[in-house]
Design an enzyme around this catalytic site. Sequence first.
Site, PDB file in Angstrom:
ATOM      1  N   THR A 174      43.806  28.516  73.883  1.00 51.90           N
ATOM      2  CA  THR A 174      42.764  29.535  73.933  1.00 51.90           C
ATOM      3  C   THR A 174      42.006  29.629  72.609  1.00 51.90           C
ATOM      4  O   THR A 174      42.558  29.307  71.564  1.00 51.90           O
ATOM      5  CB  THR A 174      43.506  30.860  74.212  1.00 51.90           C
ATOM      6  OG1 THR A 174      44.160  30.711  75.454  1.00 51.90           O
ATOM      7  CG2 THR A 174      42.623  32.052  74.206  1.00 51.90           C
TER       8      THR A 174
ATOM      9  N   VAL B 216      46.015  33.530  86.406  1.00 53.06           N
ATOM     10  CA  VAL B 216      45.463  34.336  85.318  1.00 53.06           C
ATOM     11  C   VAL B 216      46.521  34.417  84.232  1.00 53.06           C
ATOM     12  O   VAL B 216      47.666  34.765  84.507  1.00 53.06           O
ATOM     13  CB  VAL B 216      45.093  35.757  85.805  1.00 53.06           C
ATOM     14  CG1 VAL B 216      44.526  36.582  84.657  1.00 53.06           C
ATOM     15  CG2 VAL B 216      44.108  35.692  86.963  1.00 53.06           C
TER      16      VAL B 216
ATOM     17  N   THR C 135      46.595  33.201  70.871  1.00 53.50           N
ATOM     18  CA  THR C 135      46.541  31.901  71.531  1.00 53.50           C
ATOM     19  C   THR C 135      47.968  31.365  71.635  1.00 53.50           C
ATOM     20  O   THR C 135      48.833  31.742  70.852  1.00 53.50           O
ATOM     21  CB  THR C 135      45.640  30.926  70.753  1.00 53.50           C
ATOM     22  OG1 THR C 135      45.722  29.623  71.360  1.00 53.50           O
ATOM     23  CG2 THR C 135      46.068  30.800  69.296  1.00 53.50           C
TER      24      THR C 135
ATOM     25  N   GLY D 109      50.573  31.434  77.365  1.00 53.48           N
ATOM     26  CA  GLY D 109      50.187  32.728  77.919  1.00 53.48           C
ATOM     27  C   GLY D 109      51.325  33.473  78.580  1.00 53.48           C
ATOM     28  O   GLY D 109      51.444  34.689  78.442  1.00 53.48           O
TER      29      GLY D 109
END
Lengths: 366, 366
Positions: A223, A252, A274, A277
Amino acid sequence: MNEIQRTESVKRSGLPIPGLYFILKVWCPGSSFSSPGSRRTDAASEYCSSFLRVIDMFPVVVVQGGAGHIPKERSENSRAGVCSAARAGYAVLRRGGSSMDAVVEAVSQLENNPFFNAGCGSVLNIRGEVEMDAIVMDGKRLDSGAVSAVRNIANPIQLARLVMDKTSHTCLTAEGANRFARSMGVSEVPPESLITDYSRMRWKENLAPGANPVDSQMGKMGTVGAVAVDAEGNVACATSTGGMLNKMEGRVGDTPCIGSGGFADNQVGAVSTTGHGESIVKVTLARLILFHVEQGQSVEAASDLGLAYMKSRVGGLGGVVTVDPQGHWATRFSTRQMAWAAAQKDTLHYGLYTGEHLTQSLGDPL
Amino acid sequence: MNEIQRTESVKRSGLPIPGLYFILKVWCPGSSFSSPGSRRTDAASEYCSSFLRVIDMFPVVVVQGGAGHIPKERSENSRAGVCSAARAGYAVLRRGGSSMDAVVEAVSQLENNPFFNAGCGSVLNIRGEVEMDAIVMDGKRLDSGAVSAVRNIANPIQLARLVMDKTSHTCLTAEGANRFARSMGVSEVPPESLITDYSRMRWKENLAPGANPVDSQMGKMGTVGAVAVDAEGNVACATSTGGMLNKMEGRVGDTPCIGSGGFADNQVGAVSTTGHGESIVKVTLARLILFHVEQGQSVEAASDLGLAYMKSRVGGLGGVVTVDPQGHWATRFSTRQMAWAAAQKDTLHYGLYTGEHLTQSLGDPL
């Protein structure tokens, strides 16, 4: 590059010195601005006996381009990308823009850069498609906006900001997010325009039996995001991602989840995260780090505590950029590398490896 | 109803008394189990000088049926619904089920009950459709699963659990969540089967010019959820919702956002939240409450601190159910009402108005 200096280790930069003065209507005792590390001028001390505090601070933009292992052949592009994004964000502050304007500009630059996993250059889901998540948060009123699993949008971070600014909601997902984009006049782009040859190659590699997309992801890039403090002491964060390599359709991650992908609170600071996730959400990493700041930790120590906890508790690796309202900043990561850059006063700071801290002149200070 | 007792005020119940013994391998000094309120037997004190602690605890299920203002003509159905859900969840614990099994069962009951805003009975989005969010979290390993904006699923909470159990992800959204449901053999239901006449009537009312769906929502009913502690001391939470009345298509609220709609950590406790989602995410309400518990607050005081902060900082109202691993529990709300019920030992506790605390016999204790 000119005026490059190499230092031995990453040190917290942006320590306040007498310069800009920021007047805050806060009670002196017990305010969140009394955390260790903040310094006051003599003039400020006088105000402190009344109900005003004057604090030296300098606006700053801090950018991260993803934690993981960046292949050598891509490292220079990663460095150049975060430096360019930090400069762009800082230029917004120079023009009098807000911290929110600055982080959206910086992250838009990274979304437009095919070397990063956001916007153009996003990793592909299991079906070979791009689905993106993004979040912004404004520390002034704790407002936030996010999109998840959105398609065909060049700059999801700008759409996330529109969710914050133009709706009564904080997150729109999938087709609903695209419908909102159309209603706002945000043009959609062809799906192929967001897909690079590199993304397609990695997708194909990870379709093979026995492939491990999670390991592959951590070995490459994550990310992107930014945090900033503006001249008024407002903090903001922005985070954007193509997500996880070969993820399921509709997956997600942490990015659009407030407190995990990012958090911003003028009374404490701002964080953009980052990394893996599914680990970041388990510990609500951004909020956790800011809880440590509230407890009196410096932004650097708080970031380290948050990352260390994520590693020890759930085995997750990642990286963060963190600021407090006084303009102290930190870039920390538990992965092998994280491309980062920070612009403050007259200096651009940047690095990629643990302990690497390079600087360039930015020209005139803000 | 039999053996009903009315008390003057809501008090924290479920205080441990010698009964079940739960052996934890934790350090005595400074452990999160040393929070105020935990009591030890003499036998436990002996262990404490080594590295074991014995704590009395009783399994519990606590259910909430939404914070807001429940119209008088619906109040009895709300009370009956949460009581039935708490009994169903507790029956799972009696059979030796886990806290995760119990909260999923309790919330499934509420999803199947048309008097609550989850599953059948969900509010409608601006297009007159049902889109639902749900989350589960398991305190043992901080695993979680969520779905957002999912359609045509009778029990989104069960689908959220499948996301946790059967994928490497934590959240699936919209069509991707439905595709996953099909792959798991979860049958889809006709959209109309989730829509009640009451939901359709409220949707139409709020399409009128000048209507205020946010006020209307807060005046009626919110998200549902449950928390539980099982015989092994594992905590879990589950939260499910149809979301916000007349919301935009694709709107995702606090519910599937880990740390906001719910959080569960065996070292601290579990929380399920209800109320104005866009306020709950600003303060990551569930995680905030558990930070207060970590700081030594009781579950009741921590819940009150979290709700008071949400009200003072962002003007948001809501409610929570909270447990710690010892089986202490609290149901707290800043709205006019919240339907709640808790089952522990031989007693079912329940209420609706501030200060209301009724009890019924549950029969044999667990």
